[in-house]
Design a protein around this motif. Structure first.
Motif, PDB file in Angstrom:
ATOM      1  N   HIS A 298       0.829  -1.198   0.000  1.00 43.51           N
ATOM      2  CA  HIS A 298       0.000   0.000   0.000  1.00 43.51           C
ATOM      3  C   HIS A 298       0.868   1.254   0.000  1.00 43.51           C
ATOM      4  O   HIS A 298       0.640   2.189  -0.759  1.00 43.51           O
ATOM      5  N   THR A 299       1.896   1.238   0.874  1.00 46.93           N
ATOM      6  CA  THR A 299       2.783   2.398   0.936  1.00 46.93           C
ATOM      7  C   THR A 299       3.492   2.605  -0.394  1.00 46.93           C
ATOM      8  O   THR A 299       3.606   3.734  -0.882  1.00 46.93           O
TER       9      THR A 299
ATOM     10  N   SER B 236       1.105   4.061  -2.839  1.00 50.65           N
ATOM     11  CA  SER B 236       0.882   5.470  -2.543  1.00 50.65           C
ATOM     12  C   SER B 236       2.067   6.303  -2.986  1.00 50.65           C
ATOM     13  O   SER B 236       1.909   7.387  -3.537  1.00 50.65           O
ATOM     14  N   LEU B 237       3.251   5.760  -2.759  1.00 51.49           N
ATOM     15  CA  LEU B 237       4.450   6.498  -3.126  1.00 51.49           C
ATOM     16  C   LEU B 237       4.508   6.701  -4.631  1.00 51.49           C
ATOM     17  O   LEU B 237       4.836   7.789  -5.115  1.00 51.49           O
TER      18      LEU B 237
ATOM     19  N   ILE C 165       1.972   6.743  -6.702  1.00 53.58           N
ATOM     20  CA  ILE C 165       0.948   7.717  -7.076  1.00 53.58           C
ATOM     21  C   ILE C 165       1.425   9.120  -6.724  1.00 53.58           C
ATOM     22  O   ILE C 165       1.309  10.051  -7.519  1.00 53.58           O
ATOM     23  N   LEU C 166       1.994   9.231  -5.529  1.00 57.09           N
ATOM     24  CA  LEU C 166       2.464  10.543  -5.080  1.00 57.09           C
ATOM     25  C   LEU C 166       3.531  11.082  -6.017  1.00 57.09           C
ATOM     26  O   LEU C 166       3.524  12.270  -6.372  1.00 57.09           O
TER      27      LEU C 166
ATOM     28  N   LEU D 258       1.857  12.233  -9.065  1.00 55.93           N
ATOM     29  CA  LEU D 258       1.143  13.490  -8.781  1.00 55.93           C
ATOM     30  C   LEU D 258       2.131  14.649  -8.735  1.00 55.93           C
ATOM     31  O   LEU D 258       1.887  15.716  -9.309  1.00 55.93           O
TER      32      LEU D 258
ATOM     33  N   LEU E 129       3.166  15.553 -12.107  1.00 59.56           N
ATOM     34  CA  LEU E 129       2.101  16.253 -12.826  1.00 59.56           C
ATOM     35  C   LEU E 129       2.037  17.713 -12.384  1.00 59.56           C
ATOM     36  O   LEU E 129       1.899  18.616 -13.219  1.00 59.56           O
TER      37      LEU E 129
END
Lengths: 686, 686
Positions: A45-46, A49-50, A52-53, A56, A59
């Motif tokens: 999960h981490t 998230s990392l 995706i982060l 992001l 972006l």
């Protein structure tokens, strides 16, 4: 600038965290399996998230840089190119972080080895590893009770160490095809400048269908020749044509965004836009057909049956998807017209969004191509449904799709950039010779597409496609996300792995180089920029417009060959628009007398009270990206000579009179008996 | 209605297709493994599309029904309840389709069996099946070269036949926690009626933090007692408290939507809203802490160290997430203030969206809880950033989040409904006794939460929480998506499987029953509905307002205990707002003289030219869902008596004068030297 710094620090921090996480040894003690499992899930999960982060962060960085470039009117690199470059940089960093401490050593004793059971009556070797395995484990308390567990082969099929982040940031084609692409293509259809599009429809169809096929064949043939010459014997003819098909999809994003910003000549814009949008659909269907053909013919030289099946497949898929998309658009139009859902703009927008997306999924379920469906759905929604929406929903849908489109585009190019370096090594094969050969092939393919077809088209066009336009079209054949996604979708064979690397390099080179050089190229070719569409139309005297343009697709000045188009246009104005939208004229005005009861039933109160806000309903001119062009309606009207309707006796449709908002009911055969039915506000207009 | 029919037919068609697909026997011949693999992928793709399409169809159906209900002013079932009911129906159909032809027989010879290799020095049994297996297969051409393949345990861990669709439509908690929930909670923070929220802050914090903890303990204790009594010996105390934690999260969606539609009394609305939003965060953190405690204490009776670690964990996670969310909001405010990105609303909106979402992901990466971060990010964005956005972006962000929130909510409840029947049987244990016990426990828990705390709060409140409000709060403790998602996240042990079934039934029952009965309940308890907030404020004479309300959180009428709040309010007005937003007053007006150079640097031109559009910038009143209430600004101003500032000498903050738009610079210590710097349009206001 300060903000850019903040973000940069932030991205660096992400990278550091990821490095720190990678440094953690993967100690797996199977003692407390449950807690272990939970920890694994938590770590996964981490990591997710990392990832995706990180994306992001990139972006945001892209957005800030884009803003800076726009702010400083610096047009050398376009936002998609920028996204890709940022992606590349981060990809290199990730690669570097994971490459430095040599391949991360997964302690061997943590691996649980299994052997295939003797009872399997099939021999397995590395080429046909079973997709899933079953093992049976005894219960700890009750030794006689066994439980069966199922294991699936991991996606890449090999047990090479896969650093988590590296695996995570690899481009996921399903995400692209199911989420990003529909959004991008729908927006293309929804925001299409339909007037210029339809004016150049003949050229667009020619380039998109015939041109792409030519390109596919030319690239495939060239590649076949070159691979024989360079003795890449693994390549079958089918592989070559597959490459030809996927690499023939030109990208609608980069060039068009530049063209739009620069206000390039409208005809060039329309042709390049139309070609690249349809192109994608053609390439997707074509590559599917080539694959089908390969499977059917079984690698034999030429199999007529398989060829015709593939052709039939192509036509069936295109036709079916077209039908689904259009029908879904019409269904939305009907719902928005005949219910009062417009009283609740939120519900209306949500419904609009869902119906549009479901056209994509319906086509996919039916085994057709969703992208074609969603494109035509977008066009239909813009042509019919848009007229029925409440003012708030009109804004909302436009803004929503604009935003999702913007985010999707940038995300896709970013993702491509990151993937170039983080793509699993087992799924790609780098070879300079092959890449060089493919560049040669796409140049040949594009050449044989643009120039011969332009020559043919010019034979029938009054408004010739000039040499500079042809050169520009040749130059603007960027390859983008579609080619990339198609290439990485299947990397099971060696030729496919060569194709992936070549496609990556082609996408990178064309987006960054051709994208960056578009502006100088336009100047060099002396193509008009800064064209104000509205001014354009107003400055030309009506007769000049009339005589100058004789395209097959141009509707009001119908010639023999465009008979079908004229018929459709007539049907659209007399039946489809009155039936599906809240625009005037109503069915009661357009249908013959005998159908009056039915027509009454199908005419809503809203439709009756329309008329004042006439311009709002002229969706053909209204539904364009640029808000400054919302007033085109008037100028367009004045460009159509009023005495034109007499040329075509088959036409009952209301041609709009210049300078007035009369909807042409004077030309209609039965206006008199209807006037009494019209309520006040519309009455005085008629 | 006709539209509803169309959709219904469409959904039925989907079901038929899915049935037809299910009927296809799964013939797996491992001969042509590659083609087979591609076919599997293709079939999987079709199934996925079908699932998505089905959910889309259901969503559309829900929207149309919601519209019909709104249109007919029929309020008996709320849209979330409706989504869930539709989901249930489709779940039953799916269950029926797959149950009829007896468990689909997967031909046994297609299974490839493996046995664990002797070399593993660990004994495995069904309780600790290894998460992944490695097998080594020889190359077909070169027998000495082996290739290693990795297999992962399938998610459910067992090899029971899993009908594809059934598996596909099971609720995916990660999707919910990573995508839907952030959108819902951000919208909650962003559209919060902050004025009433802050007025009741004391009560909200009390109910959310203390109340939820009480509820958790009460439910846990009751369940522990009841499980002993009914001899469910598997349940440890830890399991009971875990259940207490997850089931204490009340749902912010259903009741609030109803309250909002009905214009319920603003104080009740604020308290229920605030409680349920914070509640979710508290429950998520609390359940995590209980798990941490369980892991640390190792199942022992009571472990003080583990308890304090869990408590520290709770506080750390909450504080950290709060900090991340707020900082990310402030960062967005700074970027939107100090760059001119507002010239490009599309970029601005995209940036706003990405920064907000990255607050969630940052918190998750840091091991904190993203939901708290995103909630406070939403509040900060509304309080500061919103003021800096261009008018277009203000609209866009509001509409975008409203839409995504709407879709997410309905999707979640639909998904819950479908999952109830399609949830994998191996992961759920139904037991009427346990479900009954849990209903009893949540009623006790809610009771001990609402009434004692209301009593305590009423001791300090002038504006008492009446009995009818207390009963309503008791009644509106619906359990929703959070409880459900938390419950199904981990189903590895038997107690957890009992918990899943109980949670499902509780969610269903409370959402459908309590949600449906909210309106009658409000009437029965004689709670005012149809309250127009604006009218409310205008009708009360300023003094009446002043004397009537003495909440701890009420800012202008500060009492001793709210010293911190007043300090913060002052700091916000003097430093934070001028620093982070484009609102007047500027830092040049609020900071002491010595800081003038710095203040000048931090004041933008936009900020200097503000002033006329004063009301737009008063974000505390502006940022509310209801557009009709945009004019509250004035009435609020008039409710604050001007002579109030003298009561508190520590306050330099500009109290707004009644009836004028003077921003209170008269109360400021150094306004005179600044006036000269102010450009025209703002000058005459000051």
């Amino acid at each position: 600038m300060a903000a850019g710094g903040v973000i940069a620090v932030f991205v660096t921090a992400c990278c550091c965290i990821s490095a720190a996480m990678a440094a953690q040894p993967a100690t797996i003690s199977p003692a407390a399996s449950n807690i272990q499992k939970e920890k694994t899930v938590a770590l996964q999960h981490t990591t997710d998230s990392l990832t995706i982060l990180m994306l992001l962060g990139l972006l945001m960085l892209t957005i800030l840089t884009v803003w800076l470039f726009k702010h400083r009117r610096f047009r050398f690199v376009h936002e998609t190119g920028l996204s890709m470059i940022y992606g590349l940089i981060v990809g290199v960093i990730i690669k570097f972080i994971y490459a430095t401490p040599t391949p991360p050593v997964t302690p061997d004793d943590s691996k649980v080895w299994a052997v295939l059971s003797e009872s399997n009556n099939q021999t397995y070797y590395s080429g046909n590893a079973p997709p899933s395995l079953y093992i049976s484990l005894p219960d700890s308390k009750n030794a006689t009770a066994n439980e069966t567990f199922k294991y699936n082969l991991t996606s890449d099929g090999s047990a090479k160490p896969e650093p988590m982040l590296e695996k995570a940031v690899t481009f996921e084609p399903e995400l692209f095809f199911n989420v990003m692409l529909p959004l991008i293509i729908f927006e293309a259809g929804y925001s299409m400048k339909r007037r210029h599009f339809f004016k150049n429809l003949g050229a667009i169809i020619m380039f998109a269908f015939i041109g792409t096929t030519i390109s596919c064949l030319a690239v495939g043939g060239t590649m076949f020749g070159l691979t024989r010459l360079m003795s890449y014997t693994e390549f079958t003819l089918n592989d070559c044509f597959f490459f030809g098909a996927i690499i023939s999809a030109t990208d609608p994003v980069t060039v068009l965004a530049l063209f739009h910003d620069l206000h390039v000549d409208v005809d060039l814009y329309a042709i390049v836009f139309g070609e690249s949008v349809f192109n994608d659909a053609v390439a997707i269907v074509l590559s599917g057909s080539v694959e089908t053909y390969g499977q059917l013919s079984g690698g034999k030289k030429f199999n007529a049956e398989a060829f015709f099946k593939a052709l039939g497949n192509f036509l069936g898929i295109f036709g079916g998807a077209f039908a689904i998309g259009s029908l879904m658009g019409c269904a939305t139009a009907l719902i928005t017209k005949y219910t009062k859902i417009r009283d609740f703009p939120l519900l209306e927008t949500a419904l609009f969004f869902l119906m549009s997306y479901s056209s994509f999924q319906t086509a996919e379920v039916a085994g057709l191509t969703g992208i074609v469906a969603v494109l035509f759905c977008g066009i239909t929604q813009a042509h019919y449904t848009y007229n029925n929406l409440s003012a708030e929903s009109k804004d909302r849908t436009k803004q929503l799709f604009e935003l999702t489109n913007f985010l999707s585009e940038n995300f896709v190019f970013l993702y491509i950039g990151v993937s170039v370096f983080t793509f699993q090594e087992s799924r790609i094969r780098w070879d300079a010779g092959f890449i060089f050969a493919s560049f040669l092939a796409i140049i040949i393919g594009r050449f044989l597409n643009v120039y011969p077809l332009s020559f043919l088209l010019n034979l029938g066009r009054t408004n010739k496609i000039g040499w500079n336009f042809q050169h520009m079209m040749m130059f603007s054949g960027l390859r983008g996300a579609i080619a990339f996604a198609l290439a990485i979708r299947n990397t099971s064979t060696l030729p496919r792995q060569y194709i992936v690397s070549a496609t990556m390099i082609i996408v990178l080179a064309t987006v960054v180089l051709c994208g960056g050089l578009t502006t100088p190229m336009l100047q060099w070719l002396k193509i008009r920029v800064g064209v104000d569409e509205e001014m354009e139309m107003q400055q030309m005297p009506p007769n000049a417009v009339r005589s100058e343009s004789g395209d097959p697709g141009e509707i009001p000045r119908t010639k023999g060959k465009a008979w079908l188009v004229a018929k459709w246009y007539n049907f659209d104005m007399v039946f489809m628009k009155p039936f599906l939208t809240n625009c005037r004229p109503t069915l009661m005005e357009t249908l013959p007398k005998c159908c009056l009861p039915l027509a009454k039933l199908l005419t809503t109160e809203e439709q009756m009270t329309q008329g004042e806000s006439h311009r709002d309903n002229d969706s053909d001119t209204d539904m364009i990206i640029d808000h400054s062009q919302l007033s085109i309606g008037e100028s367009e009207l004045s460009s159509i000579p009023s005495n034109h309707a007499e040329n075509d006796t088959s036409r009952k449709l209301p041609i709009q009179e210049p300078e007035t908002y009369d909807l042409g009911l004077g030309h209609n055969s039965q206006p008199m008996n209807l006037r009494v039915n019209l309520p006040g506000p519309a009455g005085d207009k008629v």
